[in-house]
Design a protein around this motif. Structure first.
Motif, PDB file in Angstrom:
ATOM      1  N   VAL A 170      11.695  60.475   6.212  1.00 45.80           N
ATOM      2  CA  VAL A 170      12.476  60.686   7.434  1.00 45.80           C
ATOM      3  C   VAL A 170      12.304  59.514   8.394  1.00 45.80           C
ATOM      4  N   GLN A 171      11.059  59.010   8.435  1.00 42.85           N
ATOM      5  CA  GLN A 171      10.821  57.904   9.355  1.00 42.85           C
ATOM      6  C   GLN A 171      11.111  56.556   8.716  1.00 42.85           C
ATOM      7  N   ALA A 172      11.532  56.570   7.453  1.00 44.44           N
ATOM      8  CA  ALA A 172      11.690  55.293   6.759  1.00 44.44           C
ATOM      9  C   ALA A 172      12.511  54.344   7.623  1.00 44.44           C
ATOM     10  N   ASN A 173      12.019  53.138   7.776  1.00 43.34           N
ATOM     11  CA  ASN A 173      12.726  52.183   8.626  1.00 43.34           C
ATOM     12  C   ASN A 173      13.550  51.248   7.764  1.00 43.34           C
ATOM     13  N   ALA A 174      14.382  50.494   8.422  1.00 45.99           N
ATOM     14  CA  ALA A 174      15.335  49.645   7.705  1.00 45.99           C
ATOM     15  C   ALA A 174      14.628  48.644   6.796  1.00 45.99           C
ATOM     16  N   LEU A 222      -9.286  63.882  12.197  1.00 47.51           N
ATOM     17  CA  LEU A 222      -9.525  62.725  11.344  1.00 47.51           C
ATOM     18  C   LEU A 222      -8.235  61.920  11.130  1.00 47.51           C
ATOM     19  N   ALA A 223      -7.128  62.635  10.946  1.00 50.29           N
ATOM     20  CA  ALA A 223      -5.852  61.955  10.741  1.00 50.29           C
ATOM     21  C   ALA A 223      -5.478  61.122  11.973  1.00 50.29           C
ATOM     22  N   TRP A 224      -5.626  61.718  13.152  1.00 45.36           N
ATOM     23  CA  TRP A 224      -5.300  60.993  14.394  1.00 45.36           C
ATOM     24  C   TRP A 224      -6.238  59.811  14.594  1.00 45.36           C
ATOM     25  N   ARG A 225      -7.501  60.024  14.266  1.00 39.86           N
ATOM     26  CA  ARG A 225      -8.483  58.967  14.501  1.00 39.86           C
ATOM     27  C   ARG A 225      -8.247  57.778  13.574  1.00 39.86           C
ATOM     28  N   VAL A 226      -8.017  58.045  12.299  1.00 41.09           N
ATOM     29  CA  VAL A 226      -7.892  56.930  11.356  1.00 41.09           C
ATOM     30  C   VAL A 226      -6.622  56.132  11.652  1.00 41.09           C
ATOM     31  N   MET A 239      -2.716  42.503  18.605  1.00 42.57           N
ATOM     32  CA  MET A 239      -2.008  41.274  18.233  1.00 42.57           C
ATOM     33  C   MET A 239      -0.641  41.188  18.917  1.00 42.57           C
ATOM     34  N   GLY A 240      -0.299  42.219  19.677  1.00 47.35           N
ATOM     35  CA  GLY A 240       1.021  42.269  20.314  1.00 47.35           C
ATOM     36  C   GLY A 240       2.127  42.643  19.344  1.00 47.35           C
ATOM     37  N   ALA A 241       1.736  43.220  18.194  1.00 51.21           N
ATOM     38  CA  ALA A 241       2.705  43.493  17.126  1.00 51.21           C
ATOM     39  C   ALA A 241       3.337  44.875  17.260  1.00 51.21           C
ATOM     40  N   THR A 242       4.499  45.031  16.671  1.00 51.37           N
ATOM     41  CA  THR A 242       5.170  46.321  16.587  1.00 51.37           C
ATOM     42  C   THR A 242       4.849  46.941  15.234  1.00 51.37           C
ATOM     43  N   PRO A 243       4.241  48.135  15.209  1.00 53.17           N
ATOM     44  CA  PRO A 243       3.891  48.772  13.935  1.00 53.17           C
ATOM     45  C   PRO A 243       5.116  48.978  13.060  1.00 53.17           C
ATOM     46  N   ASN A 244       4.948  48.843  11.748  1.00 54.07           N
ATOM     47  CA  ASN A 244       6.060  49.076  10.835  1.00 54.07           C
ATOM     48  C   ASN A 244       5.691  50.070   9.735  1.00 54.07           C
ATOM     49  N   ASN A 245       4.651  49.793   8.962  1.00 58.20           N
ATOM     50  CA  ASN A 245       4.295  50.702   7.869  1.00 58.20           C
ATOM     51  C   ASN A 245       2.813  50.639   7.577  1.00 58.20           C
ATOM     52  N   PHE A 246       2.315  51.630   6.847  1.00 58.36           N
ATOM     53  CA  PHE A 246       0.900  51.598   6.458  1.00 58.36           C
ATOM     54  C   PHE A 246       0.722  52.176   5.072  1.00 58.36           C
ATOM     55  N   ALA A 291       1.222  61.848  13.887  1.00 57.98           N
ATOM     56  CA  ALA A 291       0.691  60.618  14.500  1.00 57.98           C
ATOM     57  C   ALA A 291       1.579  59.430  14.121  1.00 57.98           C
ATOM     58  N   ALA A 292       1.992  59.377  12.863  1.00 57.41           N
ATOM     59  CA  ALA A 292       2.826  58.266  12.391  1.00 57.41           C
ATOM     60  C   ALA A 292       4.159  58.236  13.130  1.00 57.41           C
ATOM     61  N   GLN A 293       4.696  59.420  13.351  1.00 59.71           N
ATOM     62  CA  GLN A 293       5.950  59.533  14.100  1.00 59.71           C
ATOM     63  C   GLN A 293       5.743  58.986  15.515  1.00 59.71           C
ATOM     64  N   GLN A 294       4.643  59.392  16.127  1.00 55.49           N
ATOM     65  CA  GLN A 294       4.368  58.958  17.498  1.00 55.49           C
ATOM     66  C   GLN A 294       4.217  57.443  17.589  1.00 55.49           C
ATOM     67  N   TYR A 295       3.585  56.837  16.588  1.00 46.77           N
ATOM     68  CA  TYR A 295       3.358  55.393  16.632  1.00 46.77           C
ATOM     69  C   TYR A 295       4.460  54.615  15.914  1.00 46.77           C
ATOM     70  N   GLN A 296       5.497  55.346  15.463  1.00 46.67           N
ATOM     71  CA  GLN A 296       6.649  54.700  14.813  1.00 46.67           C
ATOM     72  C   GLN A 296       6.217  53.826  13.648  1.00 46.67           C
ATOM     73  N   ILE A 297       5.437  54.424  12.742  1.00 45.91           N
ATOM     74  CA  ILE A 297       4.949  53.672  11.594  1.00 45.91           C
ATOM     75  C   ILE A 297       5.137  54.560  10.367  1.00 45.91           C
ATOM     76  N   THR A 298       5.571  53.963   9.254  1.00 42.83           N
ATOM     77  CA  THR A 298       5.933  54.732   8.069  1.00 42.83           C
ATOM     78  C   THR A 298       4.856  54.633   6.992  1.00 42.83           C
ATOM     79  N   LEU A 299       4.495  55.770   6.399  1.00 44.57           N
ATOM     80  CA  LEU A 299       3.577  55.758   5.261  1.00 44.57           C
ATOM     81  C   LEU A 299       4.330  55.235   4.035  1.00 44.57           C
TER      82      LEU A 299
END
Ligand code: ADP
Ligand code: MG
Length: 323
Positions: free
Chosen positions: A19-23, A66-70, A81-88, A112-120
């Motif tokens: 669902v969060q998959a980015n371009a 644990l999920a939120w912390r990691v 680094m001033g970077a925009t999160p993309n995936n992990f 958490a991933a949704q909140q930080y806009q980062i895709t697994l």
């Protein structure tokens, strides 16, 4: 349930992965590798963090925390680094297969991933002592990543948010008291919030930046080492939360200086840029406090004003393998 149905059931669910998959992410979980299109004119910024049970988090910590912390701790490196999160990607080592643990962990990881806009985008699953490794990837405009090495003499030193809260939370783990202040401090320990928007905000002003994972003195020490500079810090200026003052008044200052894992940012900038940044913070109503705590000097070493005089300090913080 085997490893493959586990991945499918908990990590490849649409709510977690696609669902969060980015371009940029062309193929995520399910192939031997994920495939990412690197955007034109951007640099790829990436880092890896490992959390080991009993070392980085208490034994029997609840999987939601644990999920939120990691993820928070890992994404904080991108923020620095001033970077925009993309995936992990996630390497998960589990001692046993517990459906309720996995359910809670994967759901909270997804939130958490949704909140930080980062895709697994992928990972690895193995059996063994509970250990989590997360590799995060993000982007910055070409050549604009914030480094530790750019601090200049007379630069102002700033920190975001408040310091020492996470260390206070750690001291409360085994206390059965619940007040708003206790709950706030525990939350700061279990669910650090990476300063993503602030990292992006300061990118065009700051000369160096680091996130505070090992304590202010230790992490500022990394900026000083990489920049070949010294610093003078005024302890009266350190931002301490009301909760920290209330719960741990006598330790507050030591914990703000040396307690780790606040995941706030420490950065430097010229006096002129500090004025510009202050104005811009006001104009835009930036939600995270930024506090000036000292100045970079040409004399190597770290000095701190405390108890009405200047002290020379050794940069100490948490170190694995040290005695
Ligand atoms: P391989 O044997 O080729 O390394 P795996 O069987 O380990 O592949 O993984 C299958 C797919 O599932 C891959 O796309 C991998 O990235 C993904 N994956 C494995 N474990 C996890 C996990 N814990 N979280 C997310 N994705 C995972
Ligand atoms: Mg393979």
């Amino acid at each position: 349930m085997d490893e493959f149905s586990l991945i499918k059931r908990y990590f490849e669910r649409p709510s977690v992965a696609s669902v969060q998959a980015n371009a940029q992410l062309i193929h995520g979980i399910g192939d031997d590798c994920a495939v990412l299109e690197v955007p034109h004119n951007q640099d790829l910024v990436f880092s890896l963090d490992t959390l080991v049970e009993g070392v980085h988090f208490p034994v029997d910590v609840n999987p939601a925390d644990l999920a939120w912390r990691v993820l928070g701790a890992s994404v904080s490196d991108l923020a620095a680094m001033g970077a925009t999160p993309n995936n992990f990607t996630l390497a998960l080592t589990l001692p046993e297969l517990s459906a309720s643990w996995l359910q809670s962990f994967s759901e909270n990881l997804a939130t958490a991933a949704q909140q930080y806009q980062i895709t697994l985008a992928g990972g690895d699953t193995t059996k063994g002592p509970l250990t989590l490794s997360v590799q995060v990837q993000g982007f910055v405009d070409k050549g604009t990543a914030l480094l530790r090495s750019g601090a200049l003499v007379d630069d102002v030193i700033c920190v975001t948010g408040s310091l020492g809260d996470s260390r206070a939370g750690l001291s409360l783990l085994n206390e059965a008291i619940s007040t708003p202040a206790h709950d706030y401090l525990l939350d700061r320990f279990y669910r650090p919030v990476p300063r993503i928007s602030t990292g992006r905000f300061i990118r065009h002003f700051a000369s160096s930046c680091i996130d505070i994972s090992d304590g202010l003195l230790a992490d500022l020490g990394h900026i000083l080492n990489r920049s070949g500079k010294g610093a003078n810090i005024d302890s009266r200026l350190l931002p301490l939360s009301a909760a920290l003052r209330e719960v741990a008044a006598e330790n507050a200052l030591d914990w703000a200086l040396s307690g780790g894992e606040d995941f706030e940012l420490c950065f430097t900038l010229s006096a002129q840029n500090w004025q510009r940044l202050e104005q811009k913070l006001k104009d835009t109503g930036h939600p995270i406090a930024i506090t000036k705590i000292g100045v970079i000097s040409g004399t190597l070493g770290l000095q701190i004003y405390r108890d009405a005089q200047w002290h020379k300090v050794a940069a100490t913080g948490f170190k694995h393998f040290s005695r």
